[in-house]
Design a protein around this motif. Structure first.
Motif, PDB file in Angstrom:
ATOM      1  N   THR A  24      -5.766  -0.938  -0.677  1.00  0.00           N
ATOM      2  CA  THR A  24      -6.022  -2.081   0.202  1.00  0.00           C
ATOM      3  C   THR A  24      -6.973  -3.071  -0.465  1.00  0.00           C
ATOM      4  O   THR A  24      -6.747  -4.290  -0.445  1.00  0.00           O
ATOM      5  N   VAL A  79       0.843  -1.202   0.000  1.00  0.00           N
ATOM      6  CA  VAL A  79       0.000   0.000   0.000  1.00  0.00           C
ATOM      7  C   VAL A  79       0.877   1.250   0.000  1.00  0.00           C
ATOM      8  O   VAL A  79       0.617   2.212  -0.733  1.00  0.00           O
ATOM      9  N   GLY A 138      -3.213  -0.170   5.450  1.00  0.00           N
ATOM     10  CA  GLY A 138      -3.917  -1.392   5.094  1.00  0.00           C
ATOM     11  C   GLY A 138      -3.818  -2.512   6.103  1.00  0.00           C
ATOM     12  O   GLY A 138      -4.355  -3.602   5.879  1.00  0.00           O
ATOM     13  N   SER A 145      -9.319   1.640   5.234  1.00  0.00           N
ATOM     14  CA  SER A 145      -7.998   2.054   5.704  1.00  0.00           C
ATOM     15  C   SER A 145      -7.971   3.543   6.016  1.00  0.00           C
ATOM     16  O   SER A 145      -7.973   4.379   5.105  1.00  0.00           O
ATOM     17  N   ARG A 194      -8.986  -1.094   9.192  1.00  0.00           N
ATOM     18  CA  ARG A 194      -7.546  -1.170   8.950  1.00  0.00           C
ATOM     19  C   ARG A 194      -6.931   0.212   9.116  1.00  0.00           C
ATOM     20  O   ARG A 194      -7.622   1.230   9.000  1.00  0.00           O
TER      21      ARG A 194
END
Length: 702
Positions: A303, A127, A391, A359, A387
């Motif tokens: 993510t 990520v 991520g 995320s 998250r």
């Protein structure tokens, strides 16, 4: 060179990039390439300076890469990634804790391609790699802008028709791109249009889609795109109209080989003339109102890509954006940077929608909590905030207490039938993705989806939160079922329970109607534009190339405004009375524009001083808007035309003048201007009121 990846560029004969070839050509962080690019731009701009060029496009369809290629892993990009994560984490210990690594310094940190990251379950590192590529792509446009401005200070620089879709590999973070450029014309999509309008800075040159000779509709009298897109661009917040193309003999041209415009393009020309007669200036100078927030999270997009789910992708963002519009609102897109900066508290949207925003950072979560606790409304679908911003799955979602839930992880996504309480859904059964791991922890459920609660309501501070434990899929293709569209009925009911309604109400559900508000102090412009959705109009052709018949149906409804005022039909120049309601009849693809004014306009006055002026001298003239309450006066646009002694308009003397009560203007005449009696004509945009005055130009006839 359009800054494209040469190995995948669509206009080159062959795609020469292999799956394991992960170095972009050219690499955008390569100093040699950047130096040659800077020199090339400076050389070209230097040649254009003498033509007073101010706006520069770096190209059309500038794409980071075409296809699912996880670029770029060049030596310079890998080195720049180390710099990027050092700025992000600060210390190697923090990075190691996030990645689960034992690096001794940032020099040991390496970005991982997708396959390697999946094998090592290294979501945070991947990520971060994609977020870095977002910065690299935006950064090259900032570099080009600065290079051009080194030769042409203040130039507007950007691109056209690029970053068409929300996707990880395209590296298109719309917020970062908006900070790096101030010129952009998109291929129209509802989400991209809302993002462009939301992220733009004052003075940016904005377009909201191309019109022109696509499909070569030369034999048609009316064309969908030339009618609809011309007006939509202005109402979306655009200040430029982009045409492809005017090349004369070419098949896609809007003009014939002798450069006469084709019939089908006359609708666009008519719209442009009307906009340039004052309406365009009025709306561009006013503040466009967007009242329904949509959260945009590049980290969540990356993510989702890593997880291999289609949730939260481009189609979902388009669906939510269009659904928001169809329900009578206007979307405003919020980036994480804006949320962390407190924009939600300043803008106070009616609600904020999070579409698979897994995320988020702790700072984002705290800003969202503060917004809800202060009285805001937060709506989310599957797995909000489970998250962190890289991520990595959290033990407990950062927004669980806001939504009154527990157990959501994003690892229990199933398909299930939606059975909401108290909402009648007409038509097919909705089987949608949902999170089977969600359980109540203070929230209250309404209905079920599969084996889990469907809609969860919770109070948080002074505000409210609603978790839709399912993902809306396929709304745009289903719009033809309006007004019995299931998603529209569902969302309308949810918003009604939250006491959230559009500021402008139409009484009946008008298919394809988009309502937009513009504010100029205490004055409001309200526009209504109906697209071709579930109407009786018959089209020929397909997609954007459709032909529109001469006769179009009229849709009648009564609009109720958010506040009382003196109401004017701007395009007709007619006073409609004082109040909050106005009866309208609109044709498909043609807008109605109302002005709600806090005073009654009682005509305009115009005078020229002196009454005689010599060639080459300045003429001074005064404009005044008369009203029944001078204390409430707001800026209005007055169209000025100069008519010479032969009865011809001299366009370069006229224009659209902003007038707040009154305005003093001056105009220098040409040294060889025609002597005789001239007339100045003034027309108020809102009321249609007109005034005239005459003056004499003395001197010798030449």
């Amino acid at each position: 060179d359009r800054l494209v990846d040469e190995k995948t560029d669509w206009c080159r004969p062959n795609n020469t990039r292999s799956k394991n070839d992960l170095v972009r050509k050219p690499c955008l962080t390569n100093p040699e390439y950047r130096n040659s690019l800077r020199k090339m731009l400076a050389s070209k701009v230097e040649k254009m300076k003498e033509y007073s060029m101010h706006d520069f496009s770096l190209g059309d369809e500038c794409l980071f890469v075409v296809g699912d290629y996880d670029l770029c892993f060049s030596d310079t990009c890998r080195a720049d990634f180390k710099r990027f994560v050092k700025e992000e984490y600060g210390t190697i210990e923090k990075l190691n804790a996030e990645y689960g690594t034992t690096c001794k310094s940032f020099d040991e940190v390496e970005p991982l391609p997708f396959e390697s990251a999946k094998e090592q379950d290294q979501i945070a590192g991947w990520v971060d790699h994609r977020l870095h590529m977002d910065s690299v792509w935006a950064g090259i446009f900032g570099f080009c802008r600065d290079s051009i401005r080194g030769v042409a200070p203040g130039a507007r620089v950007g691109y056209e028709g690029s970053n068409l879709h929300v996707d990880s590999y395209s590296a298109g973070d719309y917020w970062k791109l908006s900070r790096a450029m101030n010129l952009n014309n998109i291929y129209y999509q509802p989400f991209q249009a809302a993002a462009l309008a939301s992220f733009a800075s004052k003075g940016d040159l904005l377009g909201f889609g191309w019109i022109g000779g696509y499909g070569a509709p030369h034999a048609k009298k009316h064309n969908y795109e030339t009618q609809y897109r011309s007006w939509l661009t202005l109402l979306k917040g655009g200040n430029s109209l982009w045409v492809w193309n005017a090349g004369g003999p070419s098949s896609g041209s809007v003009s014939a080989p002798e450069y006469e415009f084709y019939d089908y393009f006359q609708d666009a020309l008519s719209a442009v003339r009307e906009m340039k007669a004052g309406l365009g200036k009025a709306l561009i100078r006013a503040e466009r109102q967007a009242d329904f927030g949509i959260y945009y999270s590049p980290a969540s997009i990356h993510t989702a890509k890593f997880m291999g789910t289609r949730l939260g992708n481009d189609a979902h963002l388009q669906d939510i954006s269009q659904l928001t519009i169809d329900l009578g609102f206007q979307p405003f897109i919020y980036s994480p940077e804006q949320v962390k900066g407190g924009m939600l508290l300043r803008n106070k949207p009616k609600a904020v929608y999070m579409s698979f925003i897994q995320s988020i950072s702790m700072e984002e979560a705290e800003a969202l909590k503060k917004y809800v606790a202060g009285g805001g409304v937060l709506i989310a679908d599957i797995c909000p905030g489970v998250r962190n911003a890289h991520g990595k799955l959290l033990q407990s979602g950062l927004l669980n207490n806001v939504f009154g839930i527990s157990g959501s992880t994003g690892n229990s996504i199933k398909q299930g039938e939606l059975v909401p309480d108290g909402i009648r859904l007409v038509g097919r059964t909705l089987v949608l993705p949902y999170d089977s791991g969600v359980s109540l922890n203070g929230g209250r459920a309404a209905g079920r989806v599969g084996d889990a609660p469907a809609i969860i309501h919770n109070s948080y501070g002074k505000g409210r939160a609603v978790l839709l434990n399912f993902s809306i899929e396929g709304y745009i293709p289903s719009r033809v079922n309006w007004p019995e569209n299931q998603y529209a009925a569902l969302m309308r009911s949810i918003l009604a329970n939250l006491e959230i309604f559009p500021d402008v109400k139409t009484g009946t559900q008008v298919p394809g109607l988009e309502v937009t508000r513009f504010k100029s102090g205490g004055l409001q412009y309200i526009t209504f534009l109906q697209d071709i959705v579930s109407t009786s109009i018959e089209l020929t052709g397909s997609s954007m190339f459709v032909a529109v018949p001469d006769k179009k149906p009229v849709t009648k409804f009564t609009a109720t405004m958010p506040s009382e005022g003196y109401v004017y039909n701007v395009r007709d120049g007619k006073y409609m009375g004082k109040g909050r309601q106005a009866a309208l009849g609109i044709k498909v693809l043609e807008p109605a524009v109302l002005a709600v004014v806090p005073y009654k306009i009682e005509g305009i006055s115009l005078s020229a001083v002196p009454g005689r002026v010599e060639q080459g001298q300045k003429l001074r003239y005064s404009i005044k808007v008369n009203s029944n309450d001078a204390t409430k006066i707001e800026e209005q646009i007055v169209r000025i035309q100069f008519i010479n002694p032969r009865g011809q308009e001299v366009e370069h003397y006229g224009g659209n003048i902003p007038v707040t009560g009154s305005a003093e203007q001056e105009q220098r005449l040409a040294l060889n201007e025609a002597p005789g009696i001239w007339t100045i004509v003034a027309r108020d945009l809102i009321s249609g009121s007109m005034a005239k005055t005459c003056f004499i130009v003395g001197g010798t006839k030449r």
